[in-house]
Design an enzyme around this catalytic site. Structure first.
Site, PDB file in Angstrom:
ATOM      1  N   SER A 264       0.829  -1.193   0.000  1.00 41.10           N
ATOM      2  CA  SER A 264       0.000   0.000   0.000  1.00 41.10           C
ATOM      3  C   SER A 264       0.872   1.256   0.000  1.00 41.10           C
ATOM      4  CB  SER A 264      -0.957  -0.026   1.204  1.00 41.10           C
ATOM      5  OG  SER A 264      -1.919   0.998   1.127  1.00 41.10           O
TER       6      SER A 264
ATOM      7  N   HIS B  93      -3.556  -5.785  -1.263  1.00 38.84           N
ATOM      8  CA  HIS B  93      -4.735  -5.623  -0.409  1.00 38.84           C
ATOM      9  C   HIS B  93      -5.650  -6.845  -0.439  1.00 38.84           C
ATOM     10  CE1 HIS B  93      -3.438  -1.418  -1.030  1.00 38.84           C
ATOM     11  NE2 HIS B  93      -4.028  -1.173   0.135  1.00 38.84           N
TER      12      HIS B  93
ATOM     13  N   GLU C  64      -1.219  -3.588  -8.274  1.00 38.32           N
ATOM     14  CA  GLU C  64      -2.528  -3.835  -7.659  1.00 38.32           C
ATOM     15  C   GLU C  64      -3.059  -2.529  -7.098  1.00 38.32           C
ATOM     16  OE1 GLU C  64      -3.406  -3.875  -4.013  1.00 38.32           O
ATOM     17  OE2 GLU C  64      -1.558  -2.719  -3.806  1.00 38.32           O
TER      18      GLU C  64
END
Length: 299
Positions: A101, A265, A195
């Site tokens: 992230s 995630h 992602e």
């Protein structure tokens, strides 16, 4: 066994029990855990103000006990610190920096300074989850122990071939925002994994166009897409979903695009080298990725 250092470079933690669960899980596996002194700080949406979070990174980098530095959680916050972080020092610290992230920004800076890291689990969402993923623990443990891992995905991709290259990537939004900055790595012949979460397909496509127009995709040998869930289709999407986007991208970009890589995630995630070396093979029945972490030496 390793010594884990928990630090908070981005968002604050709401579930403090998750930190305790994470520490106990790792200790039950034989590891030791160091909790940074500002781990539970809170300043609006951040785990302390900018100076506090920067100091946490520096403390973990300087702590001779710590082998593995694991981010508390993602969110937002590292962008504020990029021009104040001594990435050469972090790269030379001999520690494995782990997370995903928002931590993608720190990992990009590390790679620019010649360091490698692991795009993998974090304290709150993974090690501290009420039910931790065996898949995540298994693949993380293998990377930590041997520096080598891989998997096969039995889903045909419409491309057959084999190639090797540096493995890197992470959160698409973070990478797109870093284009044009000193912290965006220049990786030639790379295998780029991406992602994101809660981004509809048209926004994903738009960010990929940004990477394309900036010359990033032209330098890659393959593009690996992970999970892009968590979004709600809108009325104006009119059927333009993830699969439709992928079909378009495969026609638009001159690079193999493969889907289904589990990382980021999601509960079941790989721990992928950020700057390691990988071998990719794809056949009529699916594809496989074999990778190894290189460049980390204890100082």
């Amino acid at each position: 066994m390793a010594c884990f250092g928990f630090f908070a470079p981005s968002g604050f933690v709401r579930d403090t029990q998750a930190v305790e669960r994470a520490a106990e899980r790792l200790r039950s596996l034989g590891h030791t855990v160091v909790l940074d002194e500002s781990l539970l700080c809170c300043d609006t949406r951040f785990a302390g103000d900018d100076d506090t979070r920067l100091a946490a990174i520096e403390r973990i980098a300087s702590d001779s006990r710590v082998d593995v530095a694991v981010a508390l959680r993602g969110g937002y916050g590292l962008t504020r610190l990029l021009d104040r972080i001594d990435f050469a020092r972090l790269a030379g610290s001999g520690k494995v920096w782990v997370g995903h992230s928002d931590l993608t920004a720190l990992q990009c800076g590390l790679l620019c300074a010649g360091g490698v890291s692991l795009h993998g689990p974090m304290v709150v969402s993974d090690f501290g989850a009420e039910s931790v993923s065996d898949f995540t623990l298994e693949h993380f443990g293998r990377m930590l122990e041997t520096g080598h891992d891989g998997l096969r995905i039995d889903v045909a991709q419409g491309w057959c071939g084999a190639l090797e290259g540096p493995l890197w990537g992470g959160n698409l939004s973070m990478l797109a925002h870093l284009v044009g900055t000193p912290w965006m790595p220049v990786v030639d012949g790379g295998i780029l994994y991406l992602e994101d979460v809660a981004e509809p397909p048209f926004r994903i496509e738009r960010m990929l166009h940004q990477l394309h127009f900036a010359g990033v995709l032209d330098r890659q040998r393959a593009l690996l897409l992970g999970d892009f869930g968590g979004y709600r289709p809108g009325a104006t999407d009119n059927g333009f979903d993830f699969d439709a986007m992928v079909r378009y991208l495969r026609e638009r970009f001159d690079v193999p695009i493969l889907t289904g890589l589990p990382f980021g995630h999601v509960a079941d995630k790989l721990s992928l080298p950020f700057g390691g070396i990988a071998a990719l093979e794809s056949d009529e029945g699916g594809w496989s990725l074999d990778y190894r972490l290189e460049g980390v030496t204890k100082s």
